[in-house]
Design a protein around this motif. Structure first.
Motif, short mmCIF file in Angstrom:
data_model
loop_
_atom_site.label_atom_id
_atom_site.label_comp_id
_atom_site.label_asym_id
_atom_site.label_seq_id
_atom_site.Cartn_x
_atom_site.Cartn_y
_atom_site.Cartn_z
N ALA A 70 0.82 -1.21 0.00
CA ALA A 70 0.00 0.00 0.00
C ALA A 70 0.85 1.26 0.00
CB ALA A 70 -0.94 -0.01 1.21
N PHE A 71 2.02 1.22 0.64
CA PHE A 71 2.87 2.42 0.72
C PHE A 71 3.54 2.73 -0.62
CE2 PHE A 71 2.73 1.41 5.28
CZ PHE A 71 2.44 2.66 5.78
N SER A 72 3.52 1.79 -1.56
CA SER A 72 4.20 2.04 -2.84
C SER A 72 3.42 2.99 -3.73
CB SER A 72 4.41 0.71 -3.58
OG SER A 72 3.18 0.16 -3.99
N ILE A 73 2.22 3.42 -3.31
CA ILE A 73 1.43 4.35 -4.12
C ILE A 73 2.17 5.66 -4.33
CG2 ILE A 73 -0.68 5.73 -4.12
CD1 ILE A 73 -2.11 3.49 -2.78
N THR A 74 2.84 6.13 -3.28
CA THR A 74 3.51 7.44 -3.35
C THR A 74 5.01 7.29 -3.17
OG1 THR A 74 3.66 9.63 -2.35
CG2 THR A 74 3.12 7.81 -0.89
N ASP A 75 5.77 8.20 -3.76
CA ASP A 75 7.23 8.21 -3.59
C ASP A 75 7.66 9.12 -2.44
OD1 ASP A 75 7.39 6.54 -5.76
OD2 ASP A 75 7.73 8.15 -7.20
N ASP A 76 6.70 9.78 -1.80
CA ASP A 76 7.00 10.69 -0.69
C ASP A 76 7.27 9.86 0.56
OD1 ASP A 76 7.13 12.61 1.28
OD2 ASP A 76 5.39 13.73 0.58
N GLN A 77 8.55 9.62 0.86
CA GLN A 77 8.91 8.75 1.97
C GLN A 77 8.57 9.38 3.32
OE1 GLN A 77 12.99 7.51 1.45
NE2 GLN A 77 12.49 6.26 -0.35
N ALA A 78 8.65 10.69 3.42
CA ALA A 78 8.27 11.35 4.67
C ALA A 78 6.78 11.15 4.95
CB ALA A 78 8.59 12.85 4.60
N ARG A 79 5.96 11.25 3.89
CA ARG A 79 4.52 11.02 4.05
C ARG A 79 4.25 9.56 4.41
NH1 ARG A 79 -0.19 12.36 5.89
NH2 ARG A 79 -1.96 11.73 4.61
N GLN A 80 5.01 8.63 3.83
CA GLN A 80 4.86 7.21 4.16
C GLN A 80 5.09 6.98 5.65
OE1 GLN A 80 7.76 5.41 1.63
NE2 GLN A 80 6.52 5.58 -0.23
N GLU A 81 6.17 7.55 6.16
CA GLU A 81 6.49 7.36 7.57
C GLU A 81 5.44 8.01 8.47
OE1 GLU A 81 10.44 8.85 8.12
OE2 GLU A 81 11.33 7.49 6.64
N GLN A 82 4.93 9.16 8.06
CA GLN A 82 3.90 9.84 8.83
C GLN A 82 2.63 8.99 8.91
OE1 GLN A 82 2.36 13.39 6.97
NE2 GLN A 82 1.71 14.29 8.92
N VAL A 83 2.24 8.43 7.77
CA VAL A 83 1.04 7.60 7.75
C VAL A 83 1.23 6.34 8.59
CG1 VAL A 83 -0.38 6.13 6.25
CG2 VAL A 83 0.18 8.47 5.55
N TRP A 84 2.43 5.74 8.54
CA TRP A 84 2.66 4.54 9.35
C TRP A 84 2.56 4.86 10.84
CZ3 TRP A 84 2.11 -0.31 9.39
CH2 TRP A 84 2.70 -1.11 10.37
N GLU A 85 3.02 6.04 11.25
CA GLU A 85 2.88 6.44 12.65
C GLU A 85 1.41 6.51 13.03
OE1 GLU A 85 5.05 7.03 15.13
OE2 GLU A 85 6.64 6.25 13.84
N THR A 86 0.59 7.06 12.13
CA THR A 86 -0.85 7.14 12.39
C THR A 86 -1.47 5.76 12.47
OG1 THR A 86 -0.98 9.28 11.26
CG2 THR A 86 -3.04 8.06 11.54
N VAL A 87 -1.13 4.91 11.50
CA VAL A 87 -1.72 3.57 11.43
C VAL A 87 -1.29 2.72 12.62
CG1 VAL A 87 -1.74 1.43 10.10
CG2 VAL A 87 -1.96 3.63 8.94
N SER A 88 -0.04 2.84 13.04
CA SER A 88 0.45 2.00 14.14
C SER A 88 -0.26 2.31 15.45
CB SER A 88 1.96 2.20 14.29
OG SER A 88 2.27 3.56 14.59
N ARG A 89 -0.82 3.53 15.57
CA ARG A 89 -1.55 3.87 16.78
C ARG A 89 -3.04 3.59 16.65
NH1 ARG A 89 1.62 8.64 16.18
NH2 ARG A 89 -0.26 9.73 15.45
#
Length: 709
Positions: free
Chosen positions: A184-203
């Motif tokens: 799912a994270f491969s949709i975007t190349d914005d790695q900072a946004r990927q990490e931000q979303v994972w922080e949200t999802v992990s909580r």
């Protein structure tokens, strides 16, 4: 004394001529799976044999070796080499590297099973790194796919994982993230946004891949959005726009990352299309917008064109297609067998007939010169054109019956005709301001006498009309149609007022199924009705009863207004709307309404969202989303409420007793204007709003927050 560990000895490796090898019937692989023999043969021809065959010597009756060897493990490699021998790419006497097992410690079947069983597929990250290395070495994606017998899409998927943040790749490698989440994270190349979303999802309690995709694309526009369809992905990319693609799921064209650029392209294209339409068809004005508010044509007269006649060639083509369709349809009806070819041909002929029958409209040039059109973008992304509207200031000025001077056909609210020139008109005679005749004939009747006589006639005519229910219905219908379709016309003697409320402040109404049905029905009647109001009465007399009732229902329906407005409560009217809905069996769920982010959930507080989910799905479902931020909560609530039939209070059918009580309350106790008194008379959803308004008033003037959390 310690016992020495027995050393193991590997089976020897020998080069054995291929014609000395025989495929063993003890190979456990019976079902074809994976790479075909032809593909494997091509791979062996390219890079030679990477793994030796596992063979056992064939013994004679006395237990001696015969010089022949059977192949219990590596049967597919054996068949691939045999395929190369048949193609004369490999000599049957050439040697093949083999591992010879002369031990009876295991059986041939066990060796075959072990070779196929003790295998571990490469980790996706290992494949990613290997494919990346090959591309760095200069291999094209298609070449890699061909050599490893996978699809190019498979290679692109693995290479796309390289765009994911190294932190997330490390989490996946440590089994702290599932593969579908990583995809799912491969949709975007914005790695900072990927990490931000994972922080949200992990909580969050919701960690599914679809939720990750939703968070990553919440500020993007789907390629199926009407704006993207209208502009076109190629035009968007040519203007510098970037499209996010999901290589692991069906993404229906992906997501456009630059909504601002897309909006700009939409308005530029609309401007060009508007100018093209105006120039091509000669309209006085053309207004363009992505959307127009519902009821934007209110107050404008509309005229309709006539379908253009077919040319001689078109008529001949129509007749030929119709004849072929009728013949084929008749023949097909006599057969009992289904024919896909015949069905396809009938569909093709039917589409061709529809294309010929759907004629473009031709408009009166004089009307076009004073009229205009609205263009917008429809729900399907196609240009939507509404043509044939005349503004009141552009209406023609018509002369009176005597042809003396021009005057506007519109009349004032009192129904009197505006005078022309310096005199007044009475019984067709021109009278001077002093009331003297301009000739020596009989004086005109006094105005008061004319008034008295016509008043008597009016009462008599009223009485006569009351005795003819059919004509009364037609007369009312005549007045309704004049007000509904001819806007400014005053050709009726019935002083009926027909109002149709507009709802320009409510977005999205024009795209609802109800609005589309009303629009289609209105346009169909508009084409059938006479162009001028003078011919309407005869048209209505000639209508059959069913059509007349349908037209009456359409006009009457447009005057219905059940909108709850804070400045105009109208409790009696709203109670009557509930009675009407109950009488005709109306229900908003059956009509197709469902709560979405746009029409309800995104416009109320979090407490209201949770209340809706709790009422429809229970407390447990509400607890699943109670920790989310409001935008995410609204989206998840829409998913949970889908198909539940839940309605907010303003849309729920009112019980019979409540409707009667509401009317009785209004009769017995007049409604006060104060917020507190008003709230006590209203349903809960209105009482809440009234109380909020009162609180705001006490707090003083200021900005009011909507849907505050």
């Amino acid at each position: 004394m310690a016992k020495a560990t027995q050393k193991i000895t590997m089976n020897p490796s020998e080069n054995i001529p291929f014609d000395k090898l025989v495929l063993s019937q003890k190979n456990v692989r019976r079902i074809k799976n994976g790479v075909t023999i032809e593909e494997l043969a091509a791979d062996i021809a390219h890079r030679r044999l990477l793994e030796s065959l596992n063979v056992r010597p064939m013994l004679d009756e006395k237990g001696g070796e015969t010089g022949m060897f059977e192949v219990p493990a590596g049967g597919r490699r054996f068949l691939a080499i045999e395929f190369l021998v048949k193609q004369k790419k490999f000599a049957k006497t050439d040697t093949v590297p083999c591992v010879v097992n002369r031990s009876d410690r295991t059986s041939a079947e066990e060796d075959s099973l072990a070779e196929n069983f003790h295998r571990e597929r490469l980790h996706p990250l290992d494949e990613l790194r290997a494919f990346k290395t090959l591309t760095d070495q200069g291999l094209e994606i298609e070449q890699i796919a061909s050599r490893f017998h996978v699809t190019p899409a498979y290679v692109r998927q693995r290479l796309k994982l390289a765009s994911i943040s190294p932190k997330l790749l490390a989490l996946y490698e440590q089994n702290e993230m599932r593969y579908d989440q990583l995809q799912a994270f491969s949709i975007t190349d914005d790695q900072a946004r990927q990490e931000q979303v994972w922080e949200t999802v992990s909580r969050s309690q919701v960690k599914e891949a679809y939720y990750i995709r939703r968070l990553l694309t919440e500020t993007a526009v789907r390629a199926t959005d009407r704006r993207a369809v209208y502009v076109g992905i190629e035009a968007y990319e040519a203007a510098g726009g970037v499209v996010m693609r999901d290589l692991f799921e069906q993404d229906q064209g992906g997501w456009l990352q630059d909504p601002a650029l897309l909006e700009q392209l939409v308005f530029e294209k609309l401007k060009v299309d508007a100018e093209t339409l105006k120039t091509r068809e000669g309209w006085k004005w053309v207004e363009a917008a992505l959307d127009f508010p519902y009821g934007h044509t209110s107050g404008l007269r509309r005229f309709y064109g006539e379908p253009r006649e077919m040319s001689g060639d078109e008529l001949a083509r129509h007749d030929a297609i119709k004849a072929e369709y009728d013949r084929l349809d008749a023949e097909y009806a006599e057969t009992e067998d289904y024919s896909e070819e015949t069905e396809s041909r009938l569909d093709e002929l039917g589409s061709a007939l529809d294309a010929l029958n759907e004629r473009p409209y031709a408009y009166d040039p004089a009307e076009v010169a004073r009229g205009g059109a609205f263009i917008s973008v429809g729900a399907d992304g196609q240009l939507k054109v509404e043509s044939g509207f005349v503004r009141p200031e552009d209406e023609p000025v018509r002369s009176n019956e005597a042809g003396d001077e021009a005057y506007d056909e519109d009349r004032g609210d009192d129904g009197h005709v505006a005078t022309a020139g310096n005199g007044v008109s009475a019984n067709g005679k021109q009278v001077s301001p002093e009331g003297e005749e301009e000739d020596d004939g009989v004086r005109p009747l006094p105005d008061r006498l004319v008034l008295d006589l016509t008043a008597a006639r009016t009462l008599a005519l009223r009485n006569a009309l009351a005795g003819d229910a059919t004509m009364a219905l037609i007369a009312v219908l005549h007045a309704f149609v004049l007000k509904t379709f001819y806007v400014s016309s005053s050709n009726s003697c019935l002083e009926l007022t027909v109002q149709s409320a507009t709802f320009g402040q409510t977005q999205g109404l024009a795209e609802t199924p109800w609005a589309k049905e009303i629009e289609q029905r209105h346009e169909e009647w508009g084409h059938d009705l006479p162009k001028e109001p003078d011919g309407l009465w005869a048209f209505l007399l000639d209508l059959d009863e069913v059509s007349r009732q349908a037209l009456f229902a359409h006009c009457a329906s447009l005057s219905l207004n059940a909108v709850v407005e804070p400045w105009n409560k109208r409790p009696r009217a709203l109670a009557h709307a509930d009675q009407l809905a109950r009488t005709i069996g109306f229900d908003m769920v059956e009509a197709g309404w469902a709560p979405t982010v746009d029409n309800y959930l995104g416009r109320v507080t979090k407490a209201r969202i949770l209340e809706a989910v709790r009422e429809a799905k229970g407390e447990q479902s509400a607890q699943l989303i109670d920790h989310l931020k409001k935008p995410d909560m609204a989206r998840e609530a829409a998913r949970l409420l889908e198909g539940s039939g839940w309605l907010p209070e303003p849309l729920r059918p009112a019980p019979s007793s409540q409707v009667v009580d509401a009317v009785d309350d209004v009769v017995d106790e007049p409604v006060e204007d104060t917020p507190a008194d008003t709230a006590s008379e209203l349903p809960a959803f209105l009482a809440d709003q009234a109380q909020i308004s009162a609180d705001d008033t006490e707090a003083g003037d200021g900005d009011h927050l909507q849907a505050a959390e």
